[in-house]
Motif scaffolding. Structure first.
Motif, short mmCIF file in Angstrom:
data_model
loop_
_atom_site.label_atom_id
_atom_site.label_comp_id
_atom_site.label_asym_id
_atom_site.label_seq_id
_atom_site.Cartn_x
_atom_site.Cartn_y
_atom_site.Cartn_z
N ALA A 175 -3.07 8.55 -0.21
CA ALA A 175 -2.40 9.73 -0.75
C ALA A 175 -2.48 9.80 -2.27
N TRP A 176 -2.55 8.62 -2.91
CA TRP A 176 -2.56 8.58 -4.37
C TRP A 176 -3.96 8.55 -4.97
N ALA A 177 -4.82 7.71 -4.43
CA ALA A 177 -6.10 7.42 -5.07
C ALA A 177 -7.20 8.39 -4.63
N ALA A 178 -8.23 8.48 -5.46
CA ALA A 178 -9.40 9.28 -5.13
C ALA A 178 -10.18 8.65 -3.98
N ASP A 179 -11.10 9.41 -3.41
CA ASP A 179 -11.94 8.85 -2.35
C ASP A 179 -12.61 7.57 -2.83
N PRO A 180 -12.66 6.55 -1.97
CA PRO A 180 -13.39 5.33 -2.34
C PRO A 180 -14.89 5.59 -2.38
N ILE A 181 -15.60 4.69 -3.04
CA ILE A 181 -17.06 4.87 -3.20
C ILE A 181 -17.75 4.98 -1.86
N TRP A 182 -17.33 4.17 -0.89
CA TRP A 182 -18.02 4.15 0.39
C TRP A 182 -17.93 5.48 1.13
N ALA A 183 -16.92 6.27 0.83
CA ALA A 183 -16.74 7.54 1.54
C ALA A 183 -17.84 8.55 1.23
N ASN A 184 -18.48 8.40 0.07
CA ASN A 184 -19.51 9.35 -0.34
C ASN A 184 -20.91 8.76 -0.31
N PRO A 222 -24.21 8.23 1.59
CA PRO A 222 -24.87 8.84 2.75
C PRO A 222 -25.54 7.84 3.68
N ASP A 223 -26.01 6.71 3.14
CA ASP A 223 -26.68 5.71 3.97
C ASP A 223 -25.65 4.91 4.76
N SER A 224 -25.73 4.96 6.08
CA SER A 224 -24.70 4.36 6.92
C SER A 224 -24.61 2.85 6.75
N ASN A 225 -25.75 2.17 6.57
CA ASN A 225 -25.72 0.72 6.39
C ASN A 225 -25.07 0.34 5.06
N LYS A 226 -25.43 1.05 4.00
CA LYS A 226 -24.81 0.79 2.71
C LYS A 226 -23.32 1.12 2.75
N ARG A 227 -23.00 2.21 3.45
CA ARG A 227 -21.59 2.59 3.55
C ARG A 227 -20.78 1.51 4.24
N LYS A 228 -21.35 0.91 5.27
CA LYS A 228 -20.65 -0.16 5.98
C LYS A 228 -20.43 -1.35 5.07
N GLN A 229 -21.44 -1.71 4.28
CA GLN A 229 -21.30 -2.84 3.35
C GLN A 229 -20.22 -2.56 2.30
N LEU A 230 -20.26 -1.34 1.76
CA LEU A 230 -19.27 -0.96 0.76
C LEU A 230 -17.86 -0.93 1.36
N TYR A 231 -17.77 -0.44 2.60
CA TYR A 231 -16.46 -0.41 3.26
C TYR A 231 -15.92 -1.82 3.47
N ARG A 242 -16.48 -4.49 1.80
CA ARG A 242 -16.01 -5.03 0.53
C ARG A 242 -14.67 -4.41 0.14
N ALA A 243 -14.55 -3.08 0.30
CA ALA A 243 -13.30 -2.40 -0.05
C ALA A 243 -12.16 -2.85 0.85
N TRP A 244 -12.45 -3.05 2.12
CA TRP A 244 -11.42 -3.50 3.07
C TRP A 244 -10.95 -4.90 2.71
N SER A 245 -11.89 -5.79 2.39
CA SER A 245 -11.52 -7.14 1.97
C SER A 245 -10.62 -7.10 0.74
N GLU A 246 -10.99 -6.28 -0.20
CA GLU A 246 -10.21 -6.16 -1.43
C GLU A 246 -8.80 -5.66 -1.13
N PHE A 247 -8.71 -4.65 -0.28
CA PHE A 247 -7.41 -4.06 0.07
C PHE A 247 -6.51 -5.07 0.77
N VAL A 248 -7.02 -5.75 1.79
CA VAL A 248 -6.16 -6.67 2.54
C VAL A 248 -5.79 -7.89 1.71
N ASN A 249 -6.65 -8.29 0.76
CA ASN A 249 -6.28 -9.35 -0.17
C ASN A 249 -5.15 -8.92 -1.09
N VAL A 250 -5.21 -7.67 -1.55
CA VAL A 250 -4.13 -7.14 -2.38
C VAL A 250 -2.83 -7.11 -1.60
N VAL A 251 -2.90 -6.67 -0.35
CA VAL A 251 -1.70 -6.61 0.48
C VAL A 251 -1.10 -8.00 0.66
#
Length: 865
Positions: free
Chosen positions: A735-744, A746-755, A757-766
């Motif tokens: 609700a607060w932050a802009a779309d993450p990089i992985w959301a934009n 287009p390459d599905s494999n790269k998007r999965k890798q970016l996701y 990494r972002a998921w790991s970062e998020f759950v570590n922060v939590v």
């Protein structure tokens, strides 16, 4: 003497009756009830079969007459399938009773009887079980006897877990959890984002700012309240110190160039400046400052805190960042709501959507209409029309002192809640459900009618009546009510809405709190409503433009729109407010109503269930001109169970929803990560091709996101906190932050890798920052501790966790792991049973998991070999 002899039989009868009642009480207290799911997809239908086992552990037999066993059950019982020589009778809503037939064999001491029955849909977890059992004897109908020895027997077989033949969602196991967590990387804290939710920019600079209580905090006059709050919070973290002339300063600065709710933080070696154009921006800057602080133990103060020098520029993506809490189905205290407001403020959520009213409860005092709380806020037995309360629901039982079924906020309570929300820069949207989900209001105003008629005041009696007393409409709501819909043809219905609205407006004025809208519900009005109402039928005759009673829907909301407009408020409602019913070949369906579009009407859109056909409804409504708050079941219904497990609470009719469902949601492209339906089946290629995308107009009409907690399964504060946390953190980020990089990408494999990494970062922060922050901020907050994953490889037990930073402890001696048990740090040899569970920073434990070396192949109980 003759008079005494005549009275003797009556005395003997009374003594026998009292003895029988006393024996019955003993008998009831010795009844044990076990419920178990037998199978879903019963007989190849959309039903499930379950069994109630009634065991009598007392000396008095449970006979074949003279009793009824009441209970609440969220599913519709199929009467013709009931076994055991009893009848199961539906009362209303989710209330049933069991009545023995003449063929029922009395249950003597130590014996039991099985009652099997089929019910609609399916059942998977323990919150599906019938609840709230109490016994009523015919010879003492005013004395209900609760039965407390009730258990739901855990399921173990595929037939019990698979909802139907299409269900591919596996029952969760430690092995499956391990697989889900395998891509999570344990990141060093120095690599984690410093501010949560993610700011627009964070630029680190060399050096640190040393913060202690000796530093003077100055503020623009506009920010005096925020300065006071900042000093109070710092006082909880830092050891008091006399002010010294150090050349350092901390300033809350007015900067009119910044946008609404935006802030800038400048941290330099000798100064810390938080700038904003409004108090809300300053408040959010303070929250970000606290998120930078290293986690501390609650009550443990330090002399100073070193803060990394940085420049932070930030503003929210959406103006509406909300949480809906339903206190109608099951009540929550004022203190718990204030606690939730504090939690929301920490994470920059700014709207509490307060679901105060529903079929099962009216929770707000309204001056001049005392019946709304004197009757409508209470549930209990007896059930007759003269009862001064509603009937039991959701296991609230027969007594009106049950704290979940009974309760309301006085005017003073509500004003206190509003004031506290205001101090946390949260606006409160009150919801008054109409025209459906209104049974509490209807029953209350009917009681008022009878009271005033009896007092000889017929005009006053009908002033706020909500239904035609001669209505013979036949319908069943989704929750099985047959009398819960307000009649839109009655002028008194609008008098009621005006009265309630004006009293609410007065409370907001007294609290000096902002009120922009009132939410008037609008969801789940059942087919058949109004069709047997003399008032509605007569009204339609005199208003031919309505065509039939279905036209009353649009008429009703046009009236509410105009009523609120006169009070300088806008109309809010559920998605159905933007729809209208139409009849085609005798079948009713709903289409978007363009007549109320472009009028600043705000709609909470809940239906995005994959496979139901309305996956793009939010976008279609926004494109037409409605203001839309995204709160789809599949991502933001916090009452949905986290995982498919018998002991995991919550509903799952829309989705199993863990924190990732909120985290991976992309507001302007919700189809991006929705690649499976609610039963876990992968969608066919092109599934979304025909779905409507957002136009430029539609994007401008998406005003925000909202998490929702419906309370059918929520009993008390611990239950509430377990279901909303940590899911709320995923909502806060989106609700607060802009779309993450992985959301934009287009390459599905790269998007999965970016996701990943972002998921790991998020759950570590939590796990490493936010949950410890919450432990420090609150005396107690019962957030869910996720179970660890486990797998056996080459005789070694490997464990992993969703939130790195939490502690996993284990035992190998058949005992429950405690805060003193060994901590898992590396794979351990496994020779026998291992028990393990997750612990937070205070030593609070989650649920225990068990694994045996020979059972490692049981990755999915739905697919046993």
């Amino acid at each position: 003497m003759r008079r005494l002899l005549l009275q003797l039989p009556l005395l003997l009868w009374a003594l026998m009756t009292n003895a029988q009642v006393k024996n019955d009480v003993v008998n009831a207290k010795n009844i044990a009830i076990n419920w178990q799911i037998i199978e879903n997809s019963y007989a190849g239908t959309g039903q499930f079969l379950s069994v109630l086992n009634l065991q009598n552990n007392g000396p008095i037999p449970l006979g074949n007459n003279n009793w009824k066993l009441y209970f609440n059950f969220a599913r519709k019982v199929i009467a013709k399938t009931v076994s055991g020589e009893v009848n199961i009778v539906h009362v209303n809503g989710d209330l049933y009773y069991i009545r023995p037939t003449e063929k029922f064999s009395p249950v003597s001491n130590g014996a039991s009887v099985n009652i099997e029955f089929a019910s609609g849909d399916w059942a998977v977890n323990y919150t599906d079980a019938p609840e709230g059992f109490y016994l009523i004897y015919d010879n003492n109908p005013q004395k209900p006897i609760p039965i407390t020895n009730v258990k739901a027997i855990p399921s173990t077989s595929p037939a019990q877990f698979a909802r139907n033949k299409q269900d591919r969602v596996p029952a969760i196991t430690p092995q499956l959890i391990y697989e889900e967590n395998k891509n999570i990387v344990n990141l060093p804290e120095k690599e984690l984002p410093k501010v949560f939710p993610t700011p627009v920019t964070y630029k680190e600079k060399p050096g640190t700012f040393n913060l202690d209580l000796g530093i003077n905090i100055s503020a623009d006059p506009l920010f005096i309240a925020e300065r006071k709050l900042l000093k109070e919070k710092l006082g909880l973290l830092l050891i008091p110190k006399k002010a010294v002339t150090s050349g350092k300063s901390m300033v809350l600065k007015l900067d009119k160039s910044l946008g609404k709710e935006a802030y800038v933080i400048k941290i330099n070696p000798n100064s810390l400046i938080i700038a904003a154009a409004d108090p809300t921006g300053i408040f959010y800057g303070i929250q970000s400052l606290f998120s930078i602080f290293p986690p501390q133990k609650r009550g443990a103060k330090v002399a100073s805190i070193n803060i990394q020098n940085a420049l932070i520029e930030d503003s929210p993506r959406f103006p509406f960042r909300g949480l809906m809490i339903d206190v109608a189905r099951n009540f929550q205290t004022k203190e718990e709501i204030i606690k939730v407001l504090d939690l929301m403020g920490m994470y920059k959520l700014n709207v509490l959507h307060f679901h105060l009213i529903d079929d099962e409860g009216w929770r707000l005092e309204i001056k001049g209409l005392p019946e709304l709380t004197e009757l409508g806020s209470k549930r209990g037995h007896p059930l007759d029309s003269n009862a001064q309360h509603l009937i039991p629901s959701f296991g609230s039982g027969p007594f009106v002192d049950n704290p979940h079924g009974t309760g309301h906020y006085s005017t003073a309570d509500f004003i206190e809640i509003l004031k506290h929300a205001n101090s946390r820069h949260i606006r409160v949207i009150p919801e008054i459900e109409a025209p459906g989900h209104a049974r509490a209001a209807i029953r209350s105003m009917e009681a008022r009618y009878h009271r005033l008629m009896k007092a000889g005041e017929p005009k006053a009696a009908t002033e706020y009546l909500l239904q035609d007393l001669n209505d013979r409409s036949t319908y069943r709501s989704v929750q099985n009510w047959n009398d819960n819909v307000i009649d839109p043809a009655l002028p008194s219905a609008y008098h009621f809405m005006e009265k309630v609205s004006d009293e609410i407006i007065a409370m907001y004025k007294a609290a000096n709190a902002p009120l922009q809208t009132i939410h008037f519900g609008g969801d789940e009005v059942p087919d058949g409503a109004w069709e047997g109402s003399p008032s509605s039928l007569a009204f339609v005759k005199t208003h031919p433009e309505l065509k039939d009673v279905n036209g009353l829907w649009v008429y009703f909301y046009n009236k509410l729109y105009e009523m609120l407009k006169q009070r300088n408020l806008y109309l809010s409602g559920w998605e159905e407010v933007g729809m209208q019913p139409v009849l085609t070949d005798g079948k009713k369906s709903y289409v978007i109503n363009p007549g109320l579009a472009d009028k600043n009407i705000h709609l909470n859109v809940w239906n995005n269930i994959i496979g139901w056909g309305a996956e793009d409804l939010a976008y279609r409504l926004a494109n037409v001109g409605y203001k839309v708050i995204l709160g789809g079941v599949s991502n933001f219904y916090f009452d949905m169970a986290y995982q498919k497990s018998f002991d995991e609470p919550g509903y799952y009719w829309g989705e199993y929803a863990d924190i990732d469902k909120a985290f991976n949601f992309i507001p302007f492209n919700s189809f991006l990560n929705s690649n499976k339906d609610k039963f876990g089946n992968t969608l066919k290629e092109g599934f979304y091709d025909a779905k409507e995308r957002l136009t430029a107009k539609g994007k401008a009409n998406i005003v925000g996101l909202q998490g929702l907690l419906w309370s059918e399964t929520i009993k008390g504060p611990k239950s509430l906190e377990y279901m909303i946390m940590p899911k709320l953190l995923g909502l806060a980020e989106r609700a607060w932050a802009a779309d993450p990089i992985w959301a934009n990408e287009p390459d599905s494999n790269k998007r999965k890798q970016l996701y990943n990494r972002a998921w790991s970062e998020f759950v570590n922060v939590v796990g490493k920052k936010e949950l410890p922050r919450i432990d420090a901020a609150f005396e107690t907050l019962n957030y869910r501790l996720p179970p660890a994953g486990a797998v056996v490889k080459n005789g070694m037990l490997h464990l992993n966790i969703q939130f790195p930073g939490l502690t996993v402890r284990y035992t190998t001696d058949q005992t429950e792991p405690t805060k003193d048990s060994p901590i898992y740090t590396k794979p351990i040899p496994i020779k026998g049973t291992v028990r393990f569970r997750t612990f937070d920073s205070k030593g609070r434990a989650g649920k225990t998991s068990v694994i045996h070396p020979e059972e490692n192949w049981k990755a999915n109980p739905n697919q046993l070999p």
